[in-house]
Design a protein around this motif. Structure first.
Motif, PDB file in Angstrom:
ATOM      1  N   SER A 168      71.496 -61.062  32.000  1.00  0.00           N
ATOM      2  CA  SER A 168      72.182 -62.243  33.040  1.00  0.00           C
ATOM      3  C   SER A 168      73.447 -63.065  32.549  1.00  0.00           C
ATOM      4  CB  SER A 168      71.122 -63.459  33.310  1.00  0.00           C
ATOM      5  OG  SER A 168      70.908 -64.124  32.327  1.00  0.00           O
ATOM      6  N   TYR A 169      74.232 -63.456  33.413  1.00  0.00           N
ATOM      7  CA  TYR A 169      75.539 -64.151  32.935  1.00  0.00           C
ATOM      8  C   TYR A 169      75.141 -65.568  31.930  1.00  0.00           C
ATOM      9  CZ  TYR A 169      78.701 -68.156  32.980  1.00  0.00           C
ATOM     10  OH  TYR A 169      79.319 -69.340  32.694  1.00  0.00           O
ATOM     11  N   GLU A 170      73.914 -66.085  32.425  1.00  0.00           N
ATOM     12  CA  GLU A 170      73.774 -67.204  31.498  1.00  0.00           C
ATOM     13  C   GLU A 170      73.116 -66.631  30.049  1.00  0.00           C
ATOM     14  OE1 GLU A 170      72.645 -68.239  35.724  1.00  0.00           O
ATOM     15  OE2 GLU A 170      72.592 -66.649  34.443  1.00  0.00           O
ATOM     16  N   THR A 171      72.477 -65.591  29.936  1.00  0.00           N
ATOM     17  CA  THR A 171      71.787 -65.157  28.727  1.00  0.00           C
ATOM     18  C   THR A 171      73.147 -64.391  27.911  1.00  0.00           C
ATOM     19  OG1 THR A 171      69.876 -64.499  29.823  1.00  0.00           O
ATOM     20  CG2 THR A 171      70.628 -63.308  27.662  1.00  0.00           C
ATOM     21  N   VAL A 172      74.044 -63.778  28.503  1.00  0.00           N
ATOM     22  CA  VAL A 172      75.207 -63.279  27.806  1.00  0.00           C
ATOM     23  C   VAL A 172      75.934 -64.477  27.186  1.00  0.00           C
ATOM     24  CG1 VAL A 172      77.479 -61.847  27.572  1.00  0.00           C
ATOM     25  CG2 VAL A 172      75.150 -61.156  29.086  1.00  0.00           C
TER      26      VAL A 172
END
Length: 329
Positions: A168-172
């Motif tokens: 996910s964007y947040e994880t990356v």
């Protein structure tokens, strides 16, 4: 005049435009890595967390340019090659590149409103579906021909970062940037001690920021983390050169790189606006200067812009107060 004196001066000036009294402000400056901070407001600390609105774009842009470099993907790669599953819905120019969406010169039709994105919900596919809406809207003009500030560009940027990072964007963002650069007070979840936003001195209720819009403006952060972001950019000259190279034409409304407006002496700046909050950040890379100011008052942007212009003026001789204030965040 030191930073605390400048903050006091500009807050006093700003009181005339703030019917609820002096706004709460935290400011910071780093010159060659030497930092100073100033706090104006009860119950605030140098690391108090504010919503930073469109300053989020600097984090998103930095993370994507670094990830593309790590993956060996050129900035002029067409977006459709990285988001191939959107091809059935793609009505945008197929030559649209990553650097054009980062640089706000995509020419995309600005048809996806904040409410459209928010209606997609908070599920894991919400951002990707926001990107689908953006490309389904097609192009209003050819990519690269005109600068126009559109948050939809950064819905695409976030989706590309997620695709390249395999999560996910947040994880990356957390894995690639927030963690390695020790930005421990920056994130999308409200901190345990958030600074409440105000409008004319009236405290506003806290609201969640819709997940599909996060790459364009969803972060909470603080002055030390923002200074560290700027210092990290200045320390990686290759990254910095990629980010600050203008992607705009001479007759565009402003000079703009990848996530940053550009000043006449090489300054990089941007501001952020959300209900109850105003933020601004300004770098002078050739002088190793990073400056940032955060306010919990939505009438405070003119004083933040004036403050950061004052900070950089001895280094450049440029008055940037009006430009920082007017930037279309």
């Amino acid at each position: 005049m030191d930073l605390r004196e400048l903050v006091d001066l500009r807050v006093r000036d700003g009181e005339q435009a703030a019917p609820g009294g002096a706004p709460a402000v935290v400011a910071g400056v780093s010159v060659g890595g030497e930092r100073s901070t100033a706090v104006r407001g009860a119950a605030l600390a140098p690391d108090s967390c504010f919503r930073i609105a469109s300053l989020t774009k600097a984090f998103t842009s930095t993370a994507l340019v670094r990830r593309m470099r790590e993956n060996g993907v050129a900035l002029d790669t067409p977006v459709i090659e990285l988001l191939g599953d959107l091809a059935p819905d793609w009505r945008a120019d197929t030559g649209l590149t990553v650097e054009q969406i980062l640089g706000q010169v995509s020419g995309l039709r600005e048809c996806v409103e904040a409410s459209d994105a928010a209606a997609l919900g908070e599920g894991p596919e919400a951002l990707h579906e926001a990107a689908r809406l953006v490309v389904r809207g097609g192009n209003e003009r050819a990519p690269g021909t005109r600068w126009s500030y559109y948050n939809g560009n950064y819905f695409l940027v976030g989706a590309v970062l997620a695709a390249l990072g395999g999560a996910s964007y947040e994880t990356v963002l957390r894995r690639d940037l927030l963690g390695p650069w020790n930005l421990s007070r920056t994130g999308f979840d409200a901190p345990r001690d958030p600074v409440a936003g105000r409008d004319g001195g009236r405290e506003l209720p806290s609201r969640d920021y819709p997940r599909p819009r996060r790459p364009s403006g969803g972060l909470w952060s603080c002055v030390p983390d923002l200074l560290a972001l700027g210092e990290g950019l200045l320390a990686d000259r290759e990254l910095l050169d990629r980010v600050r190279r203008p992607r705009t034409a001479p007759d565009d409304p402003m000079a703009y790189g990848l996530g940053w407006a550009l000043g006449p002496s090489g300054q990089m700046y941007l501001n952020g606006r959300l209900p109850g909050y105003r933020t601004a950040m300004l770098l002078v890379p050739d002088k190793d200067l990073v400056s940032v100011a955060l306010a919990a008052e939505q009438t405070a942007l003119p004083l933040l812009a004036r403050l950061l212009s004052d900070v950089q003026y001895p280094f450049t001789g440029d008055d940037l107060g009006a430009a920082v204030d007017a930037f279309a965040a």
